[in-house]
Design an enzyme around this catalytic site. Structure first.
Site, short mmCIF file in Angstrom:
data_model
loop_
_atom_site.label_atom_id
_atom_site.label_comp_id
_atom_site.label_asym_id
_atom_site.label_seq_id
_atom_site.Cartn_x
_atom_site.Cartn_y
_atom_site.Cartn_z
N LEU A 95 9.88 -21.44 -4.35
CA LEU A 95 8.93 -20.54 -3.69
C LEU A 95 7.69 -20.45 -4.58
O LEU A 95 7.81 -20.54 -5.80
CB LEU A 95 9.55 -19.14 -3.56
CG LEU A 95 8.68 -18.06 -2.92
CD1 LEU A 95 8.84 -18.10 -1.39
CD2 LEU A 95 9.05 -16.66 -3.41
N HIS A 98 2.57 3.24 -9.04
CA HIS A 98 2.33 1.82 -9.35
C HIS A 98 3.51 1.24 -10.14
O HIS A 98 3.94 0.12 -9.90
CB HIS A 98 1.03 1.64 -10.14
CG HIS A 98 -0.19 2.08 -9.38
ND1 HIS A 98 -0.42 1.70 -8.09
CD2 HIS A 98 -1.24 2.86 -9.74
CE1 HIS A 98 -1.57 2.24 -7.67
NE2 HIS A 98 -2.07 2.95 -8.65
N ASP A 155 0.84 -1.21 0.00
CA ASP A 155 0.00 0.00 0.00
C ASP A 155 0.87 1.25 0.00
O ASP A 155 1.98 1.24 0.51
CB ASP A 155 -0.93 -0.03 1.23
CG ASP A 155 -2.12 0.90 1.08
OD1 ASP A 155 -2.37 1.37 -0.04
OD2 ASP A 155 -2.80 1.15 2.09
C1 IPE Z 1 -5.62 -2.67 -0.33
O1 IPE Z 1 -5.21 -1.36 -0.48
C2 IPE Z 1 -5.63 -3.37 -1.67
C3 IPE Z 1 -4.32 -3.59 -2.29
C4 IPE Z 1 -3.16 -3.29 -1.77
C5 IPE Z 1 -4.37 -4.23 -3.57
P1 IPE Z 1 -6.26 -0.18 -0.66
O2 IPE Z 1 -5.46 1.06 -0.72
O3 IPE Z 1 -7.16 -0.47 -1.78
O4 IPE Z 1 -7.09 -0.28 0.69
P2 IPE Z 1 -7.89 0.82 1.52
O5 IPE Z 1 -8.80 1.51 0.56
O6 IPE Z 1 -6.88 1.75 2.10
O7 IPE Z 1 -8.60 0.04 2.56
C1 IPE Z 2 -1.51 0.14 -3.43
O1 IPE Z 2 -1.26 1.51 -3.45
C2 IPE Z 2 -1.66 -0.44 -4.81
C3 IPE Z 2 -3.01 -0.87 -5.14
C4 IPE Z 2 -4.06 -0.84 -4.37
C5 IPE Z 2 -3.20 -1.38 -6.49
P1 IPE Z 2 -2.46 2.53 -3.50
O2 IPE Z 2 -2.82 2.79 -4.92
O3 IPE Z 2 -3.58 2.10 -2.63
O4 IPE Z 2 -1.77 3.83 -2.89
P2 IPE Z 2 -2.40 4.83 -1.85
O5 IPE Z 2 -2.86 4.01 -0.68
O6 IPE Z 2 -3.54 5.52 -2.54
O7 IPE Z 2 -1.28 5.74 -1.48
MG MG Z 3 -4.05 2.37 -0.69
#
Ligand code: IPE
Ligand code: IPE
Ligand code: MG
Length: 227
Positions: A126, A31, A14
């Site tokens: 793995l 990303h 995240d």
């Molecule tokens: C969780 O992250 C999903 C992934 C890392 C794929 P999100 O950024 O979508 O989750 P929330 O919205 O903070 O709960």
């Molecule tokens: C996690 O990073 C990646 C995915 C959920 C695909 P985010 O895109 O949720 O990044 P933040 O949380 O908005 O910073």
């Molecule tokens: Mg996120």
């Protein structure tokens, strides 16, 4: 005291968006940077003798709520990543599998996922699991329906076997970016996992920090309800 063994690791990657925004970049740049980290962490895990699997949360059942352009970008990035990653899977003897409801993806992406899984199926060091259109509740519901369809009773064993992933017990869950929630990840498999949260945004996460988290995990006292 004997230290904990670490067979199955799960990671909620995240903070890609915030990492990019902090640098005045588009979220998509976050990303792209995040993808590179998956390779480093996976390679590290493959060379960690006791580890059997690492499961990355790459796209949740809730992530469809994001702007269409971001969703489309993530799909393309994933397709590109898997094609490029074949070399790493082969070099490092890593098997790839996907969990989640893959039917919602384009035929092209589903094919890339299936081909990658097929080509790496005999690799043994793995298993890298990518959770794609994955939701813990959705997985449990699909599993329960499979068991019912087979005319079996729902038990811990029958439901467990019907889940998407063969790795039922995650030893350690790491979530980056400072958020402290599960966001519908591996609800069944995380029931007795140790949890680790770090403020680091995913694109800045590295093997050094992973090693520090593992060292801390090793010294925790896991009781599983006993004393
Ligand atoms: C969780 O992250 C999903 C992934 C890392 C794929 P999100 O950024 O979508 O989750 P929330 O919205 O903070 O709960
Ligand atoms: C996690 O990073 C990646 C995915 C959920 C695909 P985010 O895109 O949720 O990044 P933040 O949380 O908005 O910073
Ligand atoms: Mg996120």
């Amino acid at each position: 005291m004997k230290s904990n063994s670490l067979k199955n690791l799960a990671i909620i990657m995240d903070g890609n968006g915030r990492w990019a925004q902090q640098r005045g970049l588009r979220r998509t740049k976050g990303h792209e940077a995040g993808i590179e980290v998956i390779r480093d962490i996976t390679t590290y895990c493959a060379n960690h003798t006791e580890m059997e699997s690492v499961t990355f949360y790459a796209f949740s059942t809730e992530n469809w709520k994001r702007p269409k352009l971001e969703v489309e970008f993530l799909m393309k990035l994933l397709d590109r990543y898997l094609k490029k990653e074949l070399i790493t899977y082969e070099l490092e003897n890593i098997r790839f599998i996907a969990i989640g409801d893959l039917e919602k993806f384009s035929a092209k992406l589903q094919e890339t996922i299936a081909i990658t899984a097929e080509k790496t199926k005999n690799n043994t060091k793995l298993t890298q699991v990518l959770a794609l259109n994955y939701g813990g509740r959705d997985e449990i519901i699909r599993a329960a329906n499979r068991v019912v369809k087979q005319g079996e009773a729902i038990t811990e064993a029958s439901l467990g076997l019907a889940l998407d992933t063969p790795y039922q017990d995650i030893d350690l869950l790491i979530r980056t970016s400072g958020e402290q929630r599960l966001s519908n990840y591996l609800l069944w498999q995380l029931s007795y996992s140790e949890l680790a949260f770090t403020p680091t945004f995913w694109p800045d996460f590295n093997t050094l920090e992973l090693q520090q988290i593992i060292d801390d995990f090793k010294n925790r006292k896991r009781r599983f309800g006993g004393i």
